[in-house]
Design an enzyme around this catalytic site. Structure first.
Site, PDB file in Angstrom:
ATOM      1  N   SER A  92     -69.891 -10.489  24.726  1.00 30.30           N
ATOM      2  CA  SER A  92     -70.962 -10.248  23.905  1.00 30.30           C
ATOM      3  C   SER A  92     -72.519 -10.184  24.878  1.00 30.30           C
ATOM      4  CB  SER A  92     -71.136 -11.184  22.806  1.00 30.30           C
ATOM      5  OG  SER A  92     -72.226 -10.850  21.899  1.00 30.30           O
ATOM      6  N   ASP A 231     -72.097  -5.933  23.538  1.00 30.06           N
ATOM      7  CA  ASP A 231     -71.218  -5.164  22.512  1.00 30.06           C
ATOM      8  C   ASP A 231     -71.883  -4.642  21.490  1.00 30.06           C
ATOM      9  OD1 ASP A 231     -71.594  -7.718  21.727  1.00 30.06           O
ATOM     10  OD2 ASP A 231     -69.553  -7.829  20.837  1.00 30.06           O
TER      11      ASP A 231
END
Length: 443
Positions: A92, A231
């Site tokens: 992430s 992401d």
């Protein structure tokens, strides 16, 4: 093994191909027979995905590979393929050296507490089904996943009027935001649009400090700025005059548009009073959760919850998906700004309050938290211990919470005046410092 956002850590030491292989075997052994898999742009993602897929297929699970894709793209693909689960190889917003594994249900909700516990147990105890030579799982590729996500966003949002937008993709997988906004009639520029897991344009996390290039460009050329992480499960924004919008303000704007009388929203314990105050005139209330979008998503499964999110930029519309969807948030914000005429005006309409944050470094987090909790329970009739210790007062609150990934105890305090915010923060900070000094060293 699982933190607040899946498995995450440094590639090669904490997150290894051996671990990915074990997770694949565990997921297959837990009965997930059909799994969608994708990854973000980090170079370490390819070997990790290969290892995870090998573990899945070795134990008989069929795999659909969507390749390089945003986390919400993968999460949305699960139901489309009538699959049992999804896995994203991503860290992430973490730095380039990190990677991770996050597991998803067909609804778009991340694996809940019980599901994560089962996978952890199977990995640690090696509790997996036997592999059979004649039951190797199949694998297929899906090259339409991004297009399907884009189509869903176009169906979910209308944008009336001219709007110029700069999208800072952050060298991640959120480029579909720019494509959809263009399709919806916006004039779109991009920054850091080439996927590159070393994140050469800026650090992956979309903070004010990391998005200075975006704020300057928007102030010169656009009505709105959008920033994603690696992401694209996060989305943050910039006003037309180049101000990075605080996450609590975005929270209040999104929630105010989503709710009706009697609705609830799901927000972590460290969310500002600005959200409560923005919703009170609408007859809606805030349900607090532990910090982490997985916990927000769990709460958002309740029928009366119309919206959920975290001030760090994870936004959830349960009627669309239980996965934080940065591109969806970007499109919804663009629609809101086009209708209102100005993000600056919307931001100014949200009353904000002074908030104080700091961290105290300690290797004895558990002992420090035990001492803080004991003292606070002696002093206050009610404390919230769902995630650290939160104390609410008539005009503010403070939260003492151990970091899930670092040797830190975090302190947050907010009130409706500077003096009161300082008082609450100093009170909590003094407790933590006293506990840190007194905490016995662990062998």
């Amino acid at each position: 093994m699982f933190g607040t956002s899946g498995i995450r850590g440094e590639f090669g030491t904490e997150v290894t191909c051996d671990l990915a292989l074990s997770v694949g075997r565990a997921v297959a052994s837990a009965g997930y027979e059909h799994v969608v898999v994708g990854r973000d742009a980090r170079e370490s993602g390819e070997p990790l995905q290969q290892a995870l897929v090998a573990g899945l297929r070795e134990r008989g699970t069929a795999v659909v590979d969507v390749g390089l894709a945003a986390t919400p793209t993968v999460a949305r693909s699960i139901e489309r393929h009538d699959a049992d689960a999804g896995v994203v190889i991503t860290a992430s917003h973490n730095p380039a050296q990190d990677n991770g594994i996050k597991l998803w249900n067909p609804s778009g909700q991340a694996f809940d507490t019980d599901q994560r516990a089962e996978i952890t147990r199977r990995v640690r105890e090696g509790e997996v089904v036997d592999a059979r030579w004649d039951c190797v799982g199949s694998i297929a590729s899906d090259e339409t996943a991004v297009a399907a996500h884009e189509a869903a966003l176009r169906d979910a949002v209308d944008i009336d009027g001219d709007l110029s937008v700069v999208v800072d993709v952050g060298n991640g997988t959120g480029g579909l935001t720019a494509s959809v906004l263009h399709d919806l009639g916006c004039d779109v520029q991009t920054l850091n649009a080439q996927p590159d897991g070393s994140f050469p344009g800026r650090p992956s996390e979309p903070t004010a400090e990391n998005c200075e290039s975006l704020t300057r460009l928007v102030a010169q050329t656009a009505d709105l700025g959008i920033a994603h992480d690696g992401d694209a499960d996060r989305m943050m924004a910039v006003t037309e005059d180049g101000e990075f919008v605080p996450g609590d303000v975005l929270w209040a704007l999104f929630a105010r548009e989503a709710v009706g009388e009697g609705d609830r929203v799901a927000a972590p314990l460290n969310t500002s009073l600005a959200v409560d105050d923005a919703l009170e005139p609408l007859g809606a209330t805030v349900e607090h959760t532990k910090v982490g979008d997985v916990y927000v998503a769990e709460a958002a499964t309740a029928p009366a919850v119309a919206f959920g999110g975290e001030p760090s930029g994870a936004w959830i519309w349960p009627d669309e998906t239980l996965c934080p969807d940065g591109p969806l948030a970007a499109c919804k914000l663009a629609s809101l700004v086009a209708t209102a005429g100005s993000l600056r005006g919307l931001v100014d309409d949200i009353e904000t309050y002074p908030i104080r944050r700091d961290s105290v470094e300690t290797d004895e987090k558990a002992a420090v938290m035990d001492a803080v909790e004991t003292t606070l329970r002696e002093r206050y009739a009610e404390v919230d211990d769902r995630d650290g210790i939160r104390v609410d007062t008539d005009d503010g609150w403070f939260l003492v919470r151990p970091s899930g990934t670092q040797p830190l105890v975090r302190i947050t305090a907010e009130a409706r005046s500077d003096e009161r915010a300082d008082d609450l923060f100093e009170r909590a900070h003094r407790l933590v410092m006293n506990a840190t000094t007194a905490a016995p060293a662990q062998d």
